[in-house]
Design an enzyme around this catalytic site. Sequence first.
Site, mmCIF file in Angstrom:
data_model
loop_
_atom_site.group_PDB
_atom_site.id
_atom_site.type_symbol
_atom_site.label_atom_id
_atom_site.label_comp_id
_atom_site.label_asym_id
_atom_site.label_seq_id
_atom_site.Cartn_x
_atom_site.Cartn_y
_atom_site.Cartn_z
ATOM 1 N N GLY A 71 0.804 -1.211 0.000
ATOM 2 C CA GLY A 71 0.000 0.000 0.000
ATOM 3 C C GLY A 71 0.840 1.265 0.000
ATOM 4 O O GLY A 71 0.515 2.237 -0.685
ATOM 5 N N ASN A 151 -7.671 4.075 8.610
ATOM 6 C CA ASN A 151 -7.125 2.907 9.284
ATOM 7 C C ASN A 151 -7.194 2.993 10.801
ATOM 8 O O ASN A 151 -7.200 1.990 11.480
ATOM 9 C CB ASN A 151 -5.675 2.668 8.849
ATOM 10 C CG ASN A 151 -4.856 3.936 8.839
ATOM 11 O OD1 ASN A 151 -5.202 4.895 8.146
ATOM 12 N ND2 ASN A 151 -3.788 3.968 9.604
ATOM 13 N N GLN A 180 -7.760 -0.045 3.382
ATOM 14 C CA GLN A 180 -8.589 -0.592 4.464
ATOM 15 C C GLN A 180 -9.933 -1.140 3.970
ATOM 16 O O GLN A 180 -10.592 -1.884 4.700
ATOM 17 C CB GLN A 180 -8.849 0.489 5.528
ATOM 18 C CG GLN A 180 -7.646 0.767 6.410
ATOM 19 C CD GLN A 180 -7.307 -0.368 7.367
ATOM 20 O OE1 GLN A 180 -8.178 -1.117 7.804
ATOM 21 N NE2 GLN A 180 -6.039 -0.522 7.683
ATOM 22 N N SER A 200 -3.556 -3.230 -0.720
ATOM 23 C CA SER A 200 -2.435 -3.986 -0.156
ATOM 24 C C SER A 200 -2.938 -5.353 0.286
ATOM 25 O O SER A 200 -3.891 -5.454 1.066
ATOM 26 C CB SER A 200 -1.863 -3.224 1.041
ATOM 27 O OG SER A 200 -0.819 -3.966 1.619
ATOM 28 N N HIS A 202 -1.864 -7.740 2.296
ATOM 29 C CA HIS A 202 -1.838 -8.257 3.676
ATOM 30 C C HIS A 202 -2.951 -7.707 4.548
ATOM 31 O O HIS A 202 -3.146 -8.153 5.681
ATOM 32 C CB HIS A 202 -0.459 -8.039 4.321
ATOM 33 C CG HIS A 202 -0.165 -6.640 4.776
ATOM 34 N ND1 HIS A 202 -0.331 -6.248 6.072
ATOM 35 C CD2 HIS A 202 0.275 -5.555 4.113
ATOM 36 C CE1 HIS A 202 0.020 -4.972 6.202
ATOM 37 N NE2 HIS A 202 0.391 -4.534 5.019
ATOM 38 N N THR A 238 11.842 -7.531 -11.210
ATOM 39 C CA THR A 238 11.218 -8.843 -11.433
ATOM 40 C C THR A 238 10.001 -8.971 -10.527
ATOM 41 O O THR A 238 10.065 -8.693 -9.330
ATOM 42 C CB THR A 238 12.235 -9.968 -11.136
ATOM 43 O OG1 THR A 238 13.354 -9.782 -11.998
ATOM 44 C CG2 THR A 238 11.621 -11.341 -11.361
ATOM 45 N N CYS A 326 2.896 2.099 15.449
ATOM 46 C CA CYS A 326 3.790 3.185 15.788
ATOM 47 C C CYS A 326 5.230 2.796 15.504
ATOM 48 O O CYS A 326 5.939 2.322 16.373
ATOM 49 C CB CYS A 326 3.610 3.521 17.269
ATOM 50 S SG CYS A 326 4.237 5.132 17.658
#
Length: 399
Positions: A71, A151, A180, A200, A202, A238, A326
């Site tokens: 992201g 987020n 999100q 993103s 994950h 790649t 953080c």
Amino acid sequence: MQRIYMDHAATTPTDPRVVEAMMPYFTEFFGNPSSIHGFGRAARKALEDARAVIAQELGAEPAGVIITSGGSEADNLAIKGVAAALREKGRHIITSSVEHHAVLDSCKYLEKQGFDVTYLPVDANGRVQVEDVQNALRDETILVTIMHANNEVGTIQPIKEISEVVKARSKALFHTDAVQTVGAIPVHLDELGVDLLSLSAHKFYGPKGVGALIIRKGVRLESLIHGGAQERNRRAGTENLPGVVGMAKALELANAELPEARPRITRLRDHLIQSVLNGFDHVRLNGHPTERLPGNANFSFEYIEGESLLLNLDLQGIAASSGSACTSGSLDPSHVLLAMGLCHATAHGSLRLSLGKGTTEEEVETVLKVLPGIVEKLRAMSPLYDHVRKECLTCTRTK
Ligand SMILES: *Cc1c(COP(=O)(O)O)cnc(C)c1O
């Protein structure tokens, strides 16, 4: 000890079905997609198949899917890439004060390069006002970038309405950071009316280190990474083939399961929110009461430091967050909560519990059982008590 993960806004566990889909691309189909031999061609085909799935799921064109490392890179590419391509057309950018740091810091970088950036305020619920966007538009505005959902506090922005104003009143491109929302609520390029969109893997049960910037046909941007001709000269290197295959699989699964997962997670979230608001004194919900991410609950507990709350929850096996991950280790309060009008002390007492598809009712009940003891203990020994009480007389939105 039972371990409970309530930090899905930071990252999600990779779905085993995603891992399974990725495996052959580490071992059997390991070719470089740019090679012309059979190994390369097999890899190329898998890459383009995955790209087609990602495009299809988001209502985009396969040629408009630019694979990135996540992201943050997608946000950087959208903002710096468009700014570099359009700098002769204008040097004004509009964003909001509650964006992810990948957006805010890209904008700050561009300010140093001579661009002018308008940071729009938000209301007490964390929402950007469409009228403020309209008033900020200028002839030389080249890009508007407003996140789909926040987020930290989970507030969903009126992206469709903002896009209508941007399109009607300017020639500016419109980017949204949808990191999100993709996989959590329906996300479709045309329905949102955006020109560029970041995601993103994950954050929706895919692997870490892979994401995409989706762009509409005709959007010009300059590459940030130079080298090979991958991604149509828009991002050299790649390709992360196992990652891209995993991202496509995760997106397909998330969207297919959304009709079941979304209402279930929303119900758990609302139960958690209602129980906390009813069960504690001096607590407030941060973010919009209804226009919020299904899994997001963000509270401010007055007279308590968020960090202590987190550490104590962690000791009991509960993983939560005080807002943004953080990484700087700084104790500065959240820029999002401050933009929403909270005073420093109240912003420091914030707790984000973010639920996901693995979250159970039992886990929510456990959190609700554990929380009162911790809050009571911390308030009893809080040197902040007097200080906060005084300071918060000026913090009108706290009560
Ligand atoms: C997590 C997140 C990002 C960054 O994504 P990465 O893949 O971790 O770089 C950007 N924007 C928002 C809104 C996020 O939640």
